[in-house]
Design a protein around this motif. Sequence first.
Motif, PDB file in Angstrom:
ATOM      1  N   LYS A  36      36.015  10.510  36.616  1.00  0.00           N
ATOM      2  CA  LYS A  36      34.967  10.823  35.645  1.00  0.00           C
ATOM      3  C   LYS A  36      34.452  12.239  35.864  1.00  0.00           C
ATOM      4  O   LYS A  36      34.218  12.657  37.004  1.00  0.00           O
ATOM      5  CB  LYS A  36      33.801   9.832  35.777  1.00  0.00           C
ATOM      6  N   SER A  37      34.258  12.956  34.793  1.00  0.00           N
ATOM      7  CA  SER A  37      33.838  14.344  34.884  1.00  0.00           C
ATOM      8  C   SER A  37      32.433  14.514  35.458  1.00  0.00           C
ATOM      9  O   SER A  37      32.051  15.604  35.852  1.00  0.00           O
ATOM     10  CB  SER A  37      33.894  14.999  33.501  1.00  0.00           C
ATOM     11  N   THR A  38      31.642  13.423  35.552  1.00  0.00           N
ATOM     12  CA  THR A  38      30.286  13.528  36.091  1.00  0.00           C
ATOM     13  C   THR A  38      30.290  13.847  37.576  1.00  0.00           C
ATOM     14  O   THR A  38      29.278  14.275  38.128  1.00  0.00           O
ATOM     15  CB  THR A  38      29.526  12.205  35.871  1.00  0.00           C
ATOM     16  N   SER A  39      31.417  13.630  38.274  1.00  0.00           N
ATOM     17  CA  SER A  39      31.479  13.874  39.717  1.00  0.00           C
ATOM     18  C   SER A  39      31.927  15.292  40.049  1.00  0.00           C
ATOM     19  O   SER A  39      32.028  15.653  41.213  1.00  0.00           O
ATOM     20  CB  SER A  39      32.434  12.863  40.371  1.00  0.00           C
ATOM     21  N   ILE A  40      32.192  16.113  39.049  1.00  0.00           N
ATOM     22  CA  ILE A  40      32.708  17.462  39.264  1.00  0.00           C
ATOM     23  C   ILE A  40      31.556  18.454  39.398  1.00  0.00           C
ATOM     24  O   ILE A  40      30.601  18.410  38.642  1.00  0.00           O
ATOM     25  CB  ILE A  40      33.641  17.875  38.106  1.00  0.00           C
ATOM     26  N   LYS A  41      31.666  19.333  40.379  1.00  0.00           N
ATOM     27  CA  LYS A  41      30.606  20.305  40.657  1.00  0.00           C
ATOM     28  C   LYS A  41      31.118  21.729  40.435  1.00  0.00           C
ATOM     29  O   LYS A  41      32.298  22.002  40.567  1.00  0.00           O
ATOM     30  CB  LYS A  41      30.135  20.161  42.104  1.00  0.00           C
ATOM     31  N   GLY A  42      30.194  22.618  40.137  1.00  0.00           N
ATOM     32  CA  GLY A  42      30.514  24.037  40.043  1.00  0.00           C
ATOM     33  C   GLY A  42      30.177  24.735  41.354  1.00  0.00           C
ATOM     34  O   GLY A  42      29.339  24.270  42.123  1.00  0.00           O
ATOM     35  N   LEU A  43      30.814  25.859  41.619  1.00  0.00           N
ATOM     36  CA  LEU A  43      30.567  26.619  42.839  1.00  0.00           C
ATOM     37  C   LEU A  43      29.514  27.695  42.555  1.00  0.00           C
ATOM     38  O   LEU A  43      29.579  28.383  41.534  1.00  0.00           O
ATOM     39  CB  LEU A  43      31.867  27.273  43.313  1.00  0.00           C
ATOM     40  N   THR A  44      28.542  27.838  43.457  1.00  0.00           N
ATOM     41  CA  THR A  44      27.494  28.842  43.283  1.00  0.00           C
ATOM     42  C   THR A  44      28.044  30.241  43.569  1.00  0.00           C
ATOM     43  O   THR A  44      29.146  30.402  44.086  1.00  0.00           O
ATOM     44  CB  THR A  44      26.328  28.559  44.238  1.00  0.00           C
ATOM     45  N   LYS A  45      27.230  31.262  43.236  1.00  0.00           N
ATOM     46  CA  LYS A  45      27.640  32.638  43.516  1.00  0.00           C
ATOM     47  C   LYS A  45      27.839  32.859  45.012  1.00  0.00           C
ATOM     48  O   LYS A  45      28.785  33.529  45.444  1.00  0.00           O
ATOM     49  CB  LYS A  45      26.595  33.613  42.974  1.00  0.00           C
ATOM     50  N   THR A  46      26.956  32.274  45.811  1.00  0.00           N
ATOM     51  CA  THR A  46      27.088  32.382  47.263  1.00  0.00           C
ATOM     52  C   THR A  46      28.366  31.683  47.731  1.00  0.00           C
ATOM     53  O   THR A  46      29.082  32.192  48.602  1.00  0.00           O
ATOM     54  CB  THR A  46      25.876  31.754  47.975  1.00  0.00           C
ATOM     55  N   GLY A  47      28.648  30.533  47.137  1.00  0.00           N
ATOM     56  CA  GLY A  47      29.874  29.818  47.473  1.00  0.00           C
ATOM     57  C   GLY A  47      31.111  30.632  47.148  1.00  0.00           C
ATOM     58  O   GLY A  47      32.091  30.638  47.898  1.00  0.00           O
ATOM     59  N   TRP A  48      31.062  31.349  46.029  1.00  0.00           N
ATOM     60  CA  TRP A  48      32.171  32.230  45.650  1.00  0.00           C
ATOM     61  C   TRP A  48      32.374  33.332  46.692  1.00  0.00           C
ATOM     62  O   TRP A  48      33.510  33.661  47.049  1.00  0.00           O
ATOM     63  CB  TRP A  48      31.898  32.852  44.286  1.00  0.00           C
ATOM     64  N   VAL A  49      31.289  33.899  47.157  1.00  0.00           N
ATOM     65  CA  VAL A  49      31.385  34.960  48.167  1.00  0.00           C
ATOM     66  C   VAL A  49      32.052  34.427  49.433  1.00  0.00           C
ATOM     67  O   VAL A  49      32.955  35.071  49.997  1.00  0.00           O
ATOM     68  CB  VAL A  49      29.987  35.522  48.495  1.00  0.00           C
ATOM     69  N   TYR A  50      31.632  33.256  49.884  1.00  0.00           N
ATOM     70  CA  TYR A  50      32.234  32.650  51.075  1.00  0.00           C
ATOM     71  C   TYR A  50      33.716  32.353  50.859  1.00  0.00           C
ATOM     72  O   TYR A  50      34.547  32.576  51.749  1.00  0.00           O
ATOM     73  CB  TYR A  50      31.501  31.359  51.440  1.00  0.00           C
ATOM     74  N   ALA A  51      34.044  31.828  49.675  1.00  0.00           N
ATOM     75  CA  ALA A  51      35.442  31.477  49.386  1.00  0.00           C
ATOM     76  C   ALA A  51      36.335  32.708  49.379  1.00  0.00           C
ATOM     77  O   ALA A  51      37.416  32.714  49.971  1.00  0.00           O
ATOM     78  CB  ALA A  51      35.524  30.748  48.043  1.00  0.00           C
ATOM     79  N   ILE A  52      35.881  33.773  48.720  1.00  0.00           N
ATOM     80  CA  ILE A  52      36.672  35.005  48.655  1.00  0.00           C
ATOM     81  C   ILE A  52      36.823  35.630  50.029  1.00  0.00           C
ATOM     82  O   ILE A  52      37.909  36.101  50.412  1.00  0.00           O
ATOM     83  CB  ILE A  52      36.025  35.996  47.662  1.00  0.00           C
ATOM     84  N   ALA A  53      35.731  35.631  50.814  1.00  0.00           N
ATOM     85  CA  ALA A  53      35.789  36.187  52.171  1.00  0.00           C
ATOM     86  C   ALA A  53      36.778  35.408  53.034  1.00  0.00           C
ATOM     87  O   ALA A  53      37.564  36.003  53.787  1.00  0.00           O
ATOM     88  CB  ALA A  53      34.396  36.160  52.806  1.00  0.00           C
ATOM     89  N   ALA A  54      36.741  34.080  52.927  1.00  0.00           N
ATOM     90  CA  ALA A  54      37.655  33.245  53.702  1.00  0.00           C
ATOM     91  C   ALA A  54      39.102  33.524  53.314  1.00  0.00           C
ATOM     92  O   ALA A  54      39.996  33.594  54.184  1.00  0.00           O
ATOM     93  CB  ALA A  54      37.319  31.763  53.483  1.00  0.00           C
ATOM     94  N   ILE A  55      39.371  33.694  52.019  1.00  0.00           N
ATOM     95  CA  ILE A  55      40.728  33.977  51.546  1.00  0.00           C
ATOM     96  C   ILE A  55      41.226  35.310  52.092  1.00  0.00           C
ATOM     97  O   ILE A  55      42.363  35.414  52.580  1.00  0.00           O
ATOM     98  CB  ILE A  55      40.775  33.968  50.008  1.00  0.00           C
ATOM     99  N   LEU A  56      40.395  36.342  52.032  1.00  0.00           N
ATOM    100  CA  LEU A  56      40.812  37.668  52.485  1.00  0.00           C
ATOM    101  C   LEU A  56      41.084  37.701  53.986  1.00  0.00           C
ATOM    102  O   LEU A  56      42.083  38.280  54.440  1.00  0.00           O
ATOM    103  CB  LEU A  56      39.745  38.700  52.117  1.00  0.00           C
ATOM    104  N   VAL A  57      40.209  37.064  54.761  1.00  0.00           N
ATOM    105  CA  VAL A  57      40.413  37.018  56.217  1.00  0.00           C
ATOM    106  C   VAL A  57      41.678  36.250  56.547  1.00  0.00           C
ATOM    107  O   VAL A  57      42.497  36.679  57.372  1.00  0.00           O
ATOM    108  CB  VAL A  57      39.191  36.385  56.913  1.00  0.00           C
ATOM    109  N   ALA A  58      41.859  35.095  55.889  1.00  0.00           N
ATOM    110  CA  ALA A  58      43.048  34.283  56.142  1.00  0.00           C
ATOM    111  C   ALA A  58      44.317  35.039  55.761  1.00  0.00           C
ATOM    112  O   ALA A  58      45.332  34.962  56.473  1.00  0.00           O
ATOM    113  CB  ALA A  58      42.960  32.979  55.359  1.00  0.00           C
TER     114      ALA A  58
END
Length: 249
Positions: free
Chosen positions: A133-155
């Motif tokens: 069900k689509s009600t369980s789907i969440k969006g990522l915050t701007k801060t979450g995006w920063v963490y995700a991109i940083a993790a990708i670049l370091v990895a």
Amino acid sequence: MENVERFEGTYLQWLKAELTGWDRLPWALFGAGVGFQLAILLLNPINWISIVSFIGIFFGMWCTVAMGAGGYNAKGERVSSHAINGLLGALSVAAYVTINLSAGHYWSVLDQLVFLFLIDLPLLKNWRTWSGKSTSIKGLTKTGWVYAIAAILVAWVVLYYVGIYLHDTNPVWDALALAIGGTASWLCFRQYSTTYTLWLISDFVNIALWFTALKDGYSQASLPMLAMSMFYLLTAIVGKINWRPAKSA
């Protein structure tokens, strides 16, 4: 305590339920993709790697359309994806691991295993209670995006240098494929819609990876895997449309 819905029928009945109620577009994409891959198989020399590639790609394409296939469940509720992709993805992993090992794409092997453990196996384990069900789907915050991109670049940087040490045939693109794909799998495991944004980018990376393999001629599976990566790009676009955070009432 939250009341968790359970499917009370048999596993075969569950499989039937999972394969019904889909929107038409995913089935059309799957049929077109299988037809194209079959043409590649029959128009080129047939050997063990081409057969393994076709089998893995068949289940892999079916898995990806199931992940993003919008539709309705037996109660008429709108769902964003179907848990049968756990079974289909698990069936494709062995073939993809074999293909990437033969090509020297060691980080893509690990990417497949991450997908298996974070997405496929949990779905196989929780098939009775999983809900798309689509009600369980969440969006990522701007801060979450920063963490995700940083993790990708370091990895990416770390995996690139380790890949050189391991004699990976394509350390630049292969390392980036794992950095992005692993992050996307984690976000999908946590039910964030952002995963499809990352998989879109990952698909472009895999297109570059297998295009290089085709150009340099170091893998017999390069052409079907390149076509598969393009197919994944289309299904990621469909999945991004269907996997959207629910709006507040």
